[in-house]
Write a protein that holds these residues in place. Structure first.
Motif, short mmCIF file in Angstrom:
data_model
loop_
_atom_site.label_atom_id
_atom_site.label_comp_id
_atom_site.label_asym_id
_atom_site.label_seq_id
_atom_site.Cartn_x
_atom_site.Cartn_y
_atom_site.Cartn_z
N GLY A 325 0.93 -1.32 -0.11
CA GLY A 325 -0.10 -0.22 -0.06
C GLY A 325 0.84 1.19 0.13
N VAL A 326 2.08 1.18 0.30
CA VAL A 326 3.08 2.33 0.23
C VAL A 326 3.60 2.32 -1.28
N ALA A 327 3.38 3.41 -1.90
CA ALA A 327 3.86 3.65 -3.25
C ALA A 327 5.23 3.29 -3.59
N LEU A 328 6.17 3.81 -2.82
CA LEU A 328 7.34 3.71 -2.86
C LEU A 328 7.78 2.15 -2.90
N VAL A 368 15.24 6.83 4.52
CA VAL A 368 16.02 7.87 4.87
C VAL A 368 17.39 8.52 3.93
N PHE A 369 17.93 7.30 3.32
CA PHE A 369 19.00 7.80 2.39
C PHE A 369 18.44 8.40 1.29
N LEU A 370 17.17 7.86 0.67
CA LEU A 370 16.78 8.33 -0.35
C LEU A 370 16.07 9.76 -0.36
N SER A 371 15.68 10.26 1.04
CA SER A 371 15.51 11.57 1.36
C SER A 371 16.34 12.68 1.08
N SER A 376 10.58 15.78 -1.65
CA SER A 376 9.33 15.50 -1.35
C SER A 376 9.38 14.14 -0.53
N ASP A 377 8.05 13.75 -0.13
CA ASP A 377 7.90 12.59 0.55
C ASP A 377 8.57 11.43 -0.14
N PRO A 378 9.38 10.45 0.59
CA PRO A 378 10.00 9.23 0.00
C PRO A 378 9.10 8.30 -0.31
N GLU A 379 7.94 8.30 0.50
CA GLU A 379 7.04 7.30 0.04
C GLU A 379 6.31 7.40 -0.93
N LEU A 380 6.30 8.42 -1.43
CA LEU A 380 5.56 8.78 -2.74
C LEU A 380 6.46 8.84 -4.12
N PHE A 381 7.68 8.66 -3.78
CA PHE A 381 8.86 8.80 -4.88
C PHE A 381 8.99 7.66 -5.57
N ASP A 382 9.27 7.73 -7.15
CA ASP A 382 9.67 6.65 -7.88
C ASP A 382 11.22 6.69 -8.08
#
Length: 551
Positions: A325-328, A368-371, A376-382
């Motif tokens: 359910g989390v896009a990332l 954390v490292f992606l951020s 933007s919010d890492p959980e929404l990022f591709d």
């Protein structure tokens, strides 16, 4: 050196709109040891070895109501594997609504975050550019201090009204545009030196000018809290920017939480992945990332036939189930990175190999490292939108930090998992001391701690709380020292159970098990986590040096 990808296969995606809470999960999706013998539902192997593209197919999942949990009478070992992996909590909510709420209307878009609510305001480019030059962020790194948590997402082109096109298409289009504009401009510098990713704030009074309507008690409290956050941020910057970081000072600061934009620098230092002297960090990063890419190249050099089939089969099953359910974690690029991390770690640690639950432990590090590279919010990022060397850096750093973490708790994952067995037994003894009424009630209902606490130890409570809650909790764990994920975590789990004591004492066996498998932690924030950590700290202070009381 270019790292090989794992064997490519049709991407397993999960439609986020299918997840509305733990009640929607059926028995086919319960994560238990029985899945070891399953074959992946949608997984096939092809001969392609290229990194998968950002686009991926999705598949919906049939759901059924969960069956009642029967009363069981079996030994601890059987119970451990009967209740290890169950329905995820309702905290795994879809992010599609948030994507729509952030859809830009024209020009720049600013998002104001206040607790769980977000509202969008359109500003012209001139105004936003002036705000961007300030580079002032609050403690959580989510916005300018002067404007109470506003964060500039980026220069976004005008988009058609989402109502004019199908919902799925509008969500994907808006999300893609936001992601394209959210990568930081100084990403090349951050890859080689994470310290450059920390935005310094001006050492001036950033509090808004007091006006007639800011004289009440609530406004005074707000100003004091903002001043405290700013002061803590200054201390973090001074600590991390010194030529030789004081680990004692960093741990002292980190115990109460680390600002979001400073975690990519602070966590590797606290874990010992990066050296404390500043001049050595860039060379260390280059060497360790190169070592990881070499291991990936070697592990996947012979293709599918050269892999350990038992390890790869289980990883292949578990990766698509990570953070449903989390896009990332539904993107192909993220899943391929997770497969490489888990497989390389497993073959480097033959005493344990891959064990279900380790896949969850990667997610905080990866986010954390992606951020560090996005706004933007890492959980929404591709992640496929990142430059390849930046994604390789995120993957390598996540691998090495995971390795550091698991080095301290590896006996949790070797044969018979003696570390978990020991921790669960000590937890039962501790709860009997601190809440004898609850302990007696659980015993009268024939509830064994292994039925629920095994998963708490195996996954470090990550199936009970969100990734954001976990990240905040790990700030304190890392500050506590290398033994925190085994020792301090014991007291956190005990405090976590006692928190529900009053409700549990009103339930029978089935009610207790069902409640503990789907706890009401969906809306937990930093405050609830900090209260839990404080209670655990008190328990640790009282009982850690009184081991004779457990006998």
């Amino acid at each position: 050196m270019t790292a090989r990808s794992p064997p490519a296969r049709p991407h397993i995606g999960i439609n986020p709109t299918s997840f509305r809470g733990s009640a929607d999960w059926g028995e086919d999706d319960a994560w238990d040891s029985g899945s070891d013998s399953e074959s992946p539902r949608h997984s096939t192997i092809s001969s392609s070895w290229s990194r998968p593209s950002a686009s991926s197919s999705t598949s919906s999942m049939t759901t059924t109501a969960p069956r009642p949990v029967p009363r069981r009478s079996s030994n601890s070992s059987t119970l451990a594997f009967s209740y290890t992996h169950v329905s995820p909590p309702g905290s795994y909510r879809p992010k599609a609504d948030e994507v729509l709420s952030q859809a830009p209307k024209n020009g720049w878009t600013i998002v104001r975050k206040s607790h769980d609510t977000r509202r969008s305001l359109s500003l012209d480019k001139r105004t936003t550019s002036q705000g961007e030059e300030l580079g002032l962020q609050d403690e959580e790194g989510t916005g300018d201090i002067d404007v109470e948590g506003d964060m500039i997402l980026g220069d976004l082109d005008s988009e058609p009204n989402p109502q004019d096109q199908p919902v799925d298409a509008s969500v994907a289009h808006v999300k893609a545009k936001q992601n394209q504009g959210s990568i930081r401009e100084d990403i090349e510098d951050i890859v080689t030196d994470p310290l450059r990713g920390i935005k310094r704030i001006k050492r001036t009074d950033t509090s808004p000018h007091r006006s007639k309507d800011l004289t009440d008690e609530k406004s005074e409290k707000l100003l004091r809290e903002r001043s405290i956050r700013t002061n803590r941020r200054h201390k973090f910057i001074d600590c991390l920017s010194s030529q030789d970081v004081s680990i004692a000072e960093l741990r002292k600061l980190a115990w109460a939480g680390i600002p979001n934009d400073m975690r990519p620098m602070a966590w590797p230092l606290l874990l010992g992945y990066l050296p404390l002297p500043t001049p050595l960090r860039s060379s260390t990063l280059a060497r360790k990332r190169g070592e990881y890419l070499s291991m990936v190249e070697l592990a996947f050099a012979r293709g599918r036939e050269g892999l350990d089939q038992q390890i790869w089969h289980q990883i292949e099953i578990d990766v698509p189930r990570t953070r449903p359910g989390v896009a990332l974690w539904m993107h192909g690029a993220t899943q391929r990175s997770l497969e490489r991390i888990l497989y390389v770690w497993a073959i480097r640690h033959p005493a344990s190999g891959y064990v279900q639950g380790i896949n969850d432990l990667v997610t905080p590090f990866f986010q954390v490292f992606l951020s560090a590279y996005i706004n933007s919010d890492p959980e929404l990022f591709d992640p496929s939108l990142l430059p390849k060397h930046a994604l390789d850096a995120v993957e390598a750093d996540s691998f090495w930090c995971l390795s550091r973490l698991l080095d301290g708790i590896q006996d949790n994952y070797i044969f018979a998992q003696p570390g978990i067995q020991r921790s669960v037994r000590r937890m039962a003894e501790l709860v009997a001391r601190i809440d004898p009424l609850l302990s007696a009630h659980l015993e009268s209902q024939n509830v064994e701690f292994m039925q629920f606490a095994f998963r708490w130890m195996n996954c470090l409570l990550m199936r009970e709380i969100s990734v954001q809650n976990t990240i905040r909790m790990w700030d304190t764990y890392l500050a506590e020292g290398p033994d925190a994920f085994s020792q301090f975590h014991l007291y956190v789990c005990s405090a976590f159970l006692v928190r529900w004591s009053e409700k549990l004492r009103q339930m029978d066996f089935q009610g207790i098990i069902m409640f503990l498998q789907s706890l009401p932690t969906q809306n937990w924030g930093d405050h609830e986590i900090e209260m839990l950590l404080s209670e655990a700290f008190v328990l640790n202070s009282v009982w850690h040096n009184a081991q004779s009381h457990f006998n």
